[in-house]
Design a protein around this motif. Structure first.
Motif, mmCIF file in Angstrom:
data_model
loop_
_atom_site.group_PDB
_atom_site.id
_atom_site.type_symbol
_atom_site.label_atom_id
_atom_site.label_comp_id
_atom_site.label_asym_id
_atom_site.label_seq_id
_atom_site.Cartn_x
_atom_site.Cartn_y
_atom_site.Cartn_z
ATOM 1 N N ALA A 78 0.843 -1.191 0.000
ATOM 2 C CA ALA A 78 0.000 0.000 0.000
ATOM 3 C C ALA A 78 0.880 1.243 0.000
ATOM 4 C CB ALA A 78 -0.949 -0.003 1.190
ATOM 5 N N TRP A 113 -5.100 4.335 3.758
ATOM 6 C CA TRP A 113 -6.532 4.036 3.852
ATOM 7 C C TRP A 113 -6.876 2.798 3.020
ATOM 8 C CZ3 TRP A 113 -10.477 5.320 6.884
ATOM 9 C CH2 TRP A 113 -11.793 5.108 6.436
ATOM 10 N N ASP A 114 -6.424 2.755 1.791
ATOM 11 C CA ASP A 114 -6.721 1.607 0.948
ATOM 12 C C ASP A 114 -6.055 0.345 1.482
ATOM 13 O OD1 ASP A 114 -8.131 0.974 -1.655
ATOM 14 O OD2 ASP A 114 -6.182 0.076 -2.052
ATOM 15 N N THR A 118 -8.209 -2.782 2.570
ATOM 16 C CA THR A 118 -8.043 -4.007 1.786
ATOM 17 C C THR A 118 -7.770 -5.200 2.692
ATOM 18 O OG1 THR A 118 -7.260 -2.773 -0.139
ATOM 19 C CG2 THR A 118 -6.658 -5.093 -0.025
ATOM 20 N N ASP A 210 -15.703 -1.312 0.530
ATOM 21 C CA ASP A 210 -15.340 -0.768 -0.778
ATOM 22 C C ASP A 210 -15.941 0.618 -0.996
ATOM 23 O OD1 ASP A 210 -13.675 -2.773 -1.678
ATOM 24 O OD2 ASP A 210 -15.281 -3.920 -2.633
ATOM 25 N N ARG A 213 -13.676 2.980 0.626
ATOM 26 C CA ARG A 213 -12.483 3.178 -0.207
ATOM 27 C C ARG A 213 -12.780 4.155 -1.331
ATOM 28 N NH1 ARG A 213 -11.335 -1.973 -2.734
ATOM 29 N NH2 ARG A 213 -9.242 -1.241 -3.259
ATOM 30 N N ASP A 214 -13.929 3.989 -1.970
ATOM 31 C CA ASP A 214 -14.296 4.881 -3.069
ATOM 32 C C ASP A 214 -14.471 6.324 -2.590
ATOM 33 O OD1 ASP A 214 -14.221 2.882 -4.954
ATOM 34 O OD2 ASP A 214 -16.377 2.482 -4.898
ATOM 35 N N TYR A 217 -10.787 7.634 -2.523
ATOM 36 C CA TYR A 217 -9.994 7.704 -3.740
ATOM 37 C C TYR A 217 -10.765 8.215 -4.955
ATOM 38 C CZ TYR A 217 -6.458 5.403 -1.023
ATOM 39 O OH TYR A 217 -5.536 5.125 -0.056
ATOM 40 N N SER A 254 -4.500 1.660 -6.531
ATOM 41 C CA SER A 254 -5.030 0.832 -5.435
ATOM 42 C C SER A 254 -3.909 -0.047 -4.913
ATOM 43 C CB SER A 254 -6.206 -0.030 -5.898
ATOM 44 O OG SER A 254 -5.796 -0.939 -6.900
#
Length: 603
Positions: A78, A113-114, A118, A210, A213-214, A217, A254
């Protein structure tokens, strides 16, 4: 006489991290039935709040892990990449000889964050709100400042007042430097996290993660980052520049998984590391260069320290020539050649009785090494205008005088999940706080070179060669210990000290981890640093005085420029492990006493 120290041992889970509040949050998750990944994520978010000088929401992370279903070590990368607009030509046109250590120019895509989400989505069991809750509570209601935070704030307070008003508002309550132990709140960060949770909507746990996450990002966070980067900010060059990150840069990126690099560590032990986009293989190379050390007289003898220091110089010279996110550096063939026994034997023959003060990369597979002019010049960073308060120099000094530019967390559970994570970046002192979000961007881009054609040259869309280096150790092929430490370029040297003590130290089972952590530590500074201003000292060797006066004198006679950092000065090691015990498996945790703020708990 030192009192005996023991591992913390429990049946359900064990955690070690660089801050006791992070450890406590993880232990609570384990005690409530969460697994090691749930616990690690909860700890990681707390560390973003309570160690803001060492990591933050705008930073990055690598992780090495195994799962209960698959004991094959894997890596989660990451580490964010350079923006599309970040070229060597652009930064040289801005008057930069190296990428500055502060401001907006060195910002890469924030990866933390991702990365955390994840891991949680793919391997955890809990909702995002559950694991984010402890950190959100500390941000909203306050947390006590450990002593190093006010020291760091004090060093950059005038810089904040003069150039970064949003940071002054966040970190200088009432316009003053806060005191150690003072309760500080981060309401804007808390509001950002609450908005992310509000947008975490979906039919399943995975869909909700998810969606969060969106929102980062491809949503409001990315939009605010782009807006803030359009404003000129005073940086390590001594002038103001706009940033290069855009919402499109975040949208295209990602986190990803890849196999771990596995290498032999002797006596049935092996070590899993990240690939050459990190400095992880340096530990593997040092082990290969030392071969099967007989360690006459013990682990931390003068002979061992000398050999380890010379091995470090050779391994880090190879890092400078070969590691990076370039196509050649990332190839499996190159890594195989760097770790080949014949190559290690050839390089081992270069270790002589005296300290060598040159940068000597090798020729794995017959390749010709290439070094940049700046890296090849000792002391090149002096007088560049990149030193001093607000310059972005890491909070770990090369001589160990101040500790930590990073955090670390290790967690194991009874099911067999094991994870080691070294988050970093987004430091309060390295980039101004984004007013609408309550956190600052990372400056990992300072690890790129502005000379073209190198393995770690600045190229849009590539990762900087990071120092972050978590580890897993396997014993007879079975995952046994998750370990790591903050410390920039020193991480894989301090880990070598730990690993040699773990494998060869002869500690009793009940104190295997703590004994290895408490063993005396050392590191070389005879290679180009990863942080601005990126200088090096040809014979530099930093040691703990517990090695003994005779050992220090021996090392000086061998030509090392020895700095005595004090008896307990180097490292912030963490470790958690799984070991056989009568009647089953015992879960161990241990933490470095050197920082005074880390914590280890078994439940």
């Amino acid at each position: 006489m030192a009192l005996p120290s023991y591992d913390r041992i429990g049946p359900r889970g064990a955690v070690s991290s660089t801050h006791h509040l992070g450890t406590a949050a993880a232990a609570a998750v384990l005690a409530d039935g969460g697994n090691a990944f749930d616990a690690a994520v909860a700890c990681g978010f707390v560390l973003q709040v309570v160690e803001p000088h060492l990591c933050g929401p705008g930073g990055e992370l690598p992780a090495v892990f195994v799962t209960a279903a698959d004991p094959t070590p894997q890596v989660l990368c990451a580490q964010g990449v350079a923006p599309a607009a970040a070229t060597t030509e652009r930064l040289r046109a801005e008057g930069c000889a190296i990428v500055p250590g502060t401001g907006l120019l060195p910002a890469t895509v924030p990866g933390a964050w991702d990365g955390w989400l994840t891991l949680l989505r793919d391997h955890g069991t809990r909702e995002l709100a559950d694991v984010l809750g402890p950190a959100l509570g500390y941000a909203e209601h306050g947390f006590p400042l450990v002593p190093r935070v006010p020291v760091t704030i004090g060093a950059v307070a005038e810089h904040f007042r003069a150039h970064w008003p949003s940071s002054a508002e966040t970190w200088l309550p009432g316009g003053r430097v806060p005191a150690a132990g003072e309760i500080l709140r981060l309401p804007t960060l808390a509001a950002t996290w609450r908005r992310l949770l509000d947008e975490a909507v979906g039919a399943t746990r995975e869909a909700r993660i998810d969606a969060a996450r969106d929102a980062w990002y491809r949503g409001f966070v990315a939009e605010e980052i782009e807006r803030f980067c359009a404003t000129p900010v005073h940086d390590g060059t001594g002038t103001a520049h706009t940033g290069l990150l855009t919402a499109d840069d975040l949208d295209r990126w990602s986190a990803h998984y890849e196999p771990a690099v596995l290498t032999d560590a002797g006596r049935g032990w092996s070590v899993a590391k990240c690939g050459p986009w990190s400095q992880g293989p340096v530990l593997a190379q040092q082990l290969a260069l030392l071969g099967d050390p007989q360690l006459p007289g013990g682990v931390a003898t003068a002979e061992t320290v000398h050999a380890a220091a010379e091995a470090a110089k050779l391994a880090f010279a190879d890092r400078e020539a070969w590691y990076g996110d370039s196509p050649g550096a990332a190839s499996g063939d190159l890594l195989d050649d760097l770790l080949a026994p014949a190559y290690a034997a050839q390089r081992r023959s270069l270790i002589g009785p005296e300290s060598d003060g040159t940068l000597r990369p090798g020729s794995p597979g017959g390749r010709t090494p290439v070094l940049g002019a700046y890296a090849a010049t000792p002391g090149a960073g002096r007088g560049t205008g990149t030193e001093g308060p607000g310059s972005g120099e890491p909070t770990v000094a090369r001589d160990g005088a101040t500790r930590g530019d990073t955090v670390h967390v290790d967690v194991v559970d009874a099911a067999g999940n094991m994870v080691s994570v070294t988050p970093s970046g987004g430091w309060l002192q390295s980039s101004p706080t984004i007013p609408a979000l309550g956190f600052c961007l990372g400056t990992r881009g300072q690890m790129f070179w502005l000379e073209d054609g190198l393995s770690s040259s600045l190229v849009p869309g590539r990762m900087p060669r990071t120092t972050l280096s978590p580890s897993l150790a396997l014993r007879d092929g079975e995952p046994a210990v998750a370990f790591g430490t903050p410390g920039g370029d020193q991480q894989d040297q301090w880990q070598l000290c730990f690993l040699l003590a773990l494998v060869y130290g002869g500690f009793a089972p009940e104190s295997l981890l703590q004994g290895a952590i408490d063993a005396p530590t050392w590191h070389s500074t005879a290679f180009p640093a990863s942080f601005a201003p990126r200088g090096w000292e040809p014979h530099g060797l930093v040691v703990e005085s517990r090695l003994g006066a005779d050992t220090l004198a021996y090392l000086r006679r061998r030509g090392h420029d020895v700095t005595d950092a004090g008896p307990w000065a180097l490292g912030r090691m963490c470790a958690a492990g799984r070991f056989p015990a009568p009647g089953g498996i015992a879960l161990h945790a241990a933490v470095d006493p050197r920082s005074g703020v880390g914590g280890a708990i078994a439940v």
